[in-house]
Design an enzyme around this catalytic site. Structure first.
Site, PDB file in Angstrom:
ATOM      1  N   TYR A   1       0.868  -1.185   0.000  1.00  0.00           N
ATOM      2  CA  TYR A   1       0.000   0.000   0.000  1.00  0.00           C
ATOM      3  C   TYR A   1       0.897   1.225   0.000  1.00  0.00           C
ATOM      4  O   TYR A   1       1.883   1.275   0.749  1.00  0.00           O
ATOM      5  CB  TYR A   1      -0.879  -0.004   1.248  1.00  0.00           C
ATOM      6  CG  TYR A   1      -1.722   1.240   1.462  1.00  0.00           C
ATOM      7  CD1 TYR A   1      -1.489   2.069   2.562  1.00  0.00           C
ATOM      8  CD2 TYR A   1      -2.753   1.586   0.594  1.00  0.00           C
ATOM      9  CE1 TYR A   1      -2.273   3.204   2.785  1.00  0.00           C
ATOM     10  CE2 TYR A   1      -3.529   2.729   0.804  1.00  0.00           C
ATOM     11  CZ  TYR A   1      -3.288   3.531   1.904  1.00  0.00           C
ATOM     12  OH  TYR A   1      -4.056   4.661   2.122  1.00  0.00           O
TER      13      TYR A   1
ATOM     14  N   LYS B   1       5.356   9.210   8.652  1.00  0.00           N
ATOM     15  CA  LYS B   1       5.239   8.677  10.024  1.00  0.00           C
ATOM     16  C   LYS B   1       6.345   9.159  10.972  1.00  0.00           C
ATOM     17  O   LYS B   1       6.278  10.263  11.492  1.00  0.00           O
ATOM     18  CB  LYS B   1       5.159   7.144   9.947  1.00  0.00           C
ATOM     19  CG  LYS B   1       3.917   6.664   9.164  1.00  0.00           C
ATOM     20  CD  LYS B   1       3.829   5.173   9.085  1.00  0.00           C
ATOM     21  CE  LYS B   1       2.762   4.720   8.110  1.00  0.00           C
ATOM     22  NZ  LYS B   1       1.424   4.666   8.677  1.00  0.00           N
TER      23      LYS B   1
ATOM     24  N   ASP C   1       9.239   2.711  -0.999  1.00  0.00           N
ATOM     25  CA  ASP C   1       8.266   3.337  -0.098  1.00  0.00           C
ATOM     26  C   ASP C   1       8.636   2.937   1.329  1.00  0.00           C
ATOM     27  O   ASP C   1       8.298   1.850   1.784  1.00  0.00           O
ATOM     28  CB  ASP C   1       6.847   2.883  -0.448  1.00  0.00           C
ATOM     29  CG  ASP C   1       5.823   3.547   0.458  1.00  0.00           C
ATOM     30  OD1 ASP C   1       4.625   3.522   0.127  1.00  0.00           O
ATOM     31  OD2 ASP C   1       6.220   4.079   1.527  1.00  0.00           O
TER      32      ASP C   1
HETATM   33  P1  KE4 Z   1      -0.543   8.270   4.876  1.00  0.00           P
HETATM   34  O1  KE4 Z   1      -1.141   9.009   3.716  1.00  0.00           O
HETATM   35  O2  KE4 Z   1      -1.586   7.437   5.607  1.00  0.00           O
HETATM   36  O3  KE4 Z   1       0.263   9.183   5.823  1.00  0.00           O
HETATM   37  O4  KE4 Z   1       0.562   7.247   4.325  1.00  0.00           O
HETATM   38  C1  KE4 Z   1       0.169   6.302   3.361  1.00  0.00           C
HETATM   39  C2  KE4 Z   1       1.140   5.146   3.374  1.00  0.00           C
HETATM   40  C3  KE4 Z   1       2.096   5.068   2.381  1.00  0.00           C
HETATM   41  N1  KE4 Z   1       2.994   4.054   2.343  1.00  0.00           N
HETATM   42  C4  KE4 Z   1       2.990   3.085   3.295  1.00  0.00           C
HETATM   43  C5  KE4 Z   1       3.995   1.974   3.216  1.00  0.00           C
HETATM   44  C6  KE4 Z   1       2.032   3.122   4.348  1.00  0.00           C
HETATM   45  O5  KE4 Z   1       2.036   2.139   5.282  1.00  0.00           O
HETATM   46  C7  KE4 Z   1       1.093   4.173   4.408  1.00  0.00           C
HETATM   47  C8  KE4 Z   1       0.028   4.258   5.498  1.00  0.00           C
HETATM   48  N2  KE4 Z   1      -0.049   3.134   6.365  1.00  0.00           N
HETATM   49  C9  KE4 Z   1      -1.340   2.862   6.958  1.00  0.00           C
HETATM   50  C10 KE4 Z   1      -1.212   1.557   7.767  1.00  0.00           C
HETATM   51  N3  KE4 Z   1      -1.475   0.415   6.993  1.00  0.00           N
HETATM   52  C11 KE4 Z   1      -1.797   4.010   7.826  1.00  0.00           C
HETATM   53  C12 KE4 Z   1      -3.036   3.706   8.644  1.00  0.00           C
HETATM   54  C13 KE4 Z   1      -4.279   4.249   8.001  1.00  0.00           C
HETATM   55  O6  KE4 Z   1      -4.449   4.114   6.775  1.00  0.00           O
HETATM   56  O7  KE4 Z   1      -5.087   4.790   8.766  1.00  0.00           O
END
Ligand code: KE4
Length: 434
Positions: free
Chosen positions: A146, A274, A241
């Site tokens: 993701y 993060k 990523d």
């Molecule tokens: P954000 O847009 O949520 O800050 O980041 C997206 C993203 C991009 N790349 C990776 C590898 C990620 O894990 C994420 C976001 N991770 C999720 C957890 N699976 C955040 C939790 C959520 O979606 O609320």
């Protein structure tokens, strides 16, 4: 806790009256595990307290940012001081230069850095930059990874190579995802086939080096090496990523681990998020100078943001990076996470429950499967009902894991060995109920 005394219930009902699903991010709604989400009232160190004032040992930590634990005194102090200096200017500040320099110091492949406000924004911008730099449209991503919710990344695997991905979300036109190819993670043969067929049309390959979005699956060294070789051969970019792995699995991120196994390894672009904000909205993307200089205002690839490099977020992120750069921080965290994983494994083995584990630094994954999965399909063989029973057994006892079997887990510097022992003890009880 009975339903009529659980104060999360009325609050969830109220939330659902005004926010879709009652949450501002879908995974928080507990759809995968069922039951009522715990609304957090406050958090401190490795704990949070919900609306009922029930204490939980927190193994999510905001899905990665809270690597120091909640409310680290030095971070609080830094943010309080930054607040007094102003919230947001829409003009350059020295602190965002210092943060970009710190990121470059810790991740040398990121020769230049652009700060943004979320991992999605960083991933979306890196993709646009790769397409702008190469002049190509096709992108390759992998099943189970993701990269945020940008349209061209919301794609589920097409059946076989010929058919490109179809969108995994309503509202994404087929045209937008027609150039997105979804392959199987760790499948070298399929990757080579894709490049032999359309290598010169590929702008980039994007992957999570350790896929935390299918719990915890490591890219094999061979798979990583072949991506690096094939992208180089065909003039495509390799995008790492590291939004979840960045500064959590190692101070030099996951790429520093793979560089120990693959001579001279480095991705062309890296996406971060993060941890670099320490809990405040902050993300980044960066990489080779000649690529980054294609970005506006220097080059033709447009990208912008009102709150990019926000002064409070950069203060929080800088202090966080400073504290996790202290000698031994990641080796200590790796040991502690190992104690948790080995403790849970020992209890599962005692109870005769199939259980496999893996971890790196403060990131971990466990599976109710005898063998560690290496692909998304293997991860999804997990017995969901069994996982949900385990999940709720632990939750009732005050141990808060990710509410989905395909999500990773997070340990912070604030978790003590006593907390870990308490969690393992609770698991001993819960495994007996499975
Ligand atoms: P954000 O847009 O949520 O800050 O980041 C997206 C993203 C991009 N790349 C990776 C590898 C990620 O894990 C994420 C976001 N991770 C999720 C957890 N699976 C955040 C939790 C959520 O979606 O609320």
């Amino acid at each position: 806790m009975t339903p009529n005394t659980d104060l999360n219930l009325p609050l969830f009902e109220r939330a659902k009256g005004v926010i879709p699903g009652g949450v501002n991010s879908p995974v928080r709604a507990f759809n995968a595990v069922g039951g009522i989400p715990r609304f957090v009232k406050r958090a401190q160190g490795p704990y949070f307290w919900d609306t009922n004032d029930q204490q939980f040992v927190d193994y999510i930590g905001s899905w990665g940012p809270m690597i120091l634990g909640h409310g680290h005194p030095e971070v609080i102090e830094t943010v309080q001081a930054a607040v007094l200096g102003g919230f947001s200017f829409g003009a350059p500040t020295e602190r965002e230069v210092t943060l970009a320099e710190k990121i470059r110091e810790l991740v040398p492949s990121m020769e230049m850095v652009r700060l943004v406000s979320s991992g999605t924004e960083a991933g979306m911008s890196a993709l646009r930059l790769a397409r702008g730099y190469t002049g190509r449209n096709k992108i390759i991503k992998f099943n189970g990874c993701y990269h945020g919710h940008a349209d061209s990344l919301l794609v589920k695997a097409g059946s076989g190579l010929a058919t490109f991905g179809s969108s995994s979300s309503a509202g994404v036109p087929a045209d937008v995802v027609k150039d997105t190819i979804v392959l199987e993670y760790n499948d070298v043969a399929q990757l080579e086939e894709a490049f032999s067929k359309m290598g010169n049309e590929v702008a980039c390959v994007i992957l999570e080096p350790i896929a935390g979005n299918m719990n915890f699956v490591r890219a094999s060294v061979e798979f990583t090496r072949r991506i690096r070789e094939l992208t180089q051969e065909h003039g495509a970019l390799m995008i790492y990523d590291e939004v979840m792995t960045g500064f959590r699995v190692a101070l030099g991120c996951a790429q520093s681990i793979y560089a120990q196994k693959i001579e001279g390894f480095a991705p062309d672009l890296t996406v971060l998020g993060k941890v670099i904000g320490g809990g405040m909205p902050m993300a980044a993307f960066g990489g080779r100078k000649e690529i980054m200089q294609k970005l506006s205002p220097l080059g033709p690839v447009y990208q912008a943001g009102t709150l990019s490099g926000n002064p409070i977020a950069t203060a929080c992120g800088l202090k966080t990076l400073e504290l996790i750069s202290q000698p031994g921080f990641h080796s200590e965290l790796h040991l502690k996470t190992g104690h948790l994983m080995q403790g849970l494994k020992a209890e599962a083995d005692d109870a005769g429950i199939p259980f496999s584990i893996d971890w790196q630094g403060g990131l971990f994954g466990f599976y109710l499967l005898a063998d560690l999965p290496t692909t998304y399909h293997e991860v999804m063989k997990t017995d969901g009902a069994l996982f949900n029973k385990f999940y709720h057994g632990m939750l009732e006892r005050g141990h808060y894991f990710a509410p989905a079997l395909y999500e990773a887990g997070f340990v912070s510097a604030a978790h003590t060995e006593a907390d870990i022992d308490c969690t393992v003890e609770a698991a001993r009880e819960v495994f007996k109920t499975l």
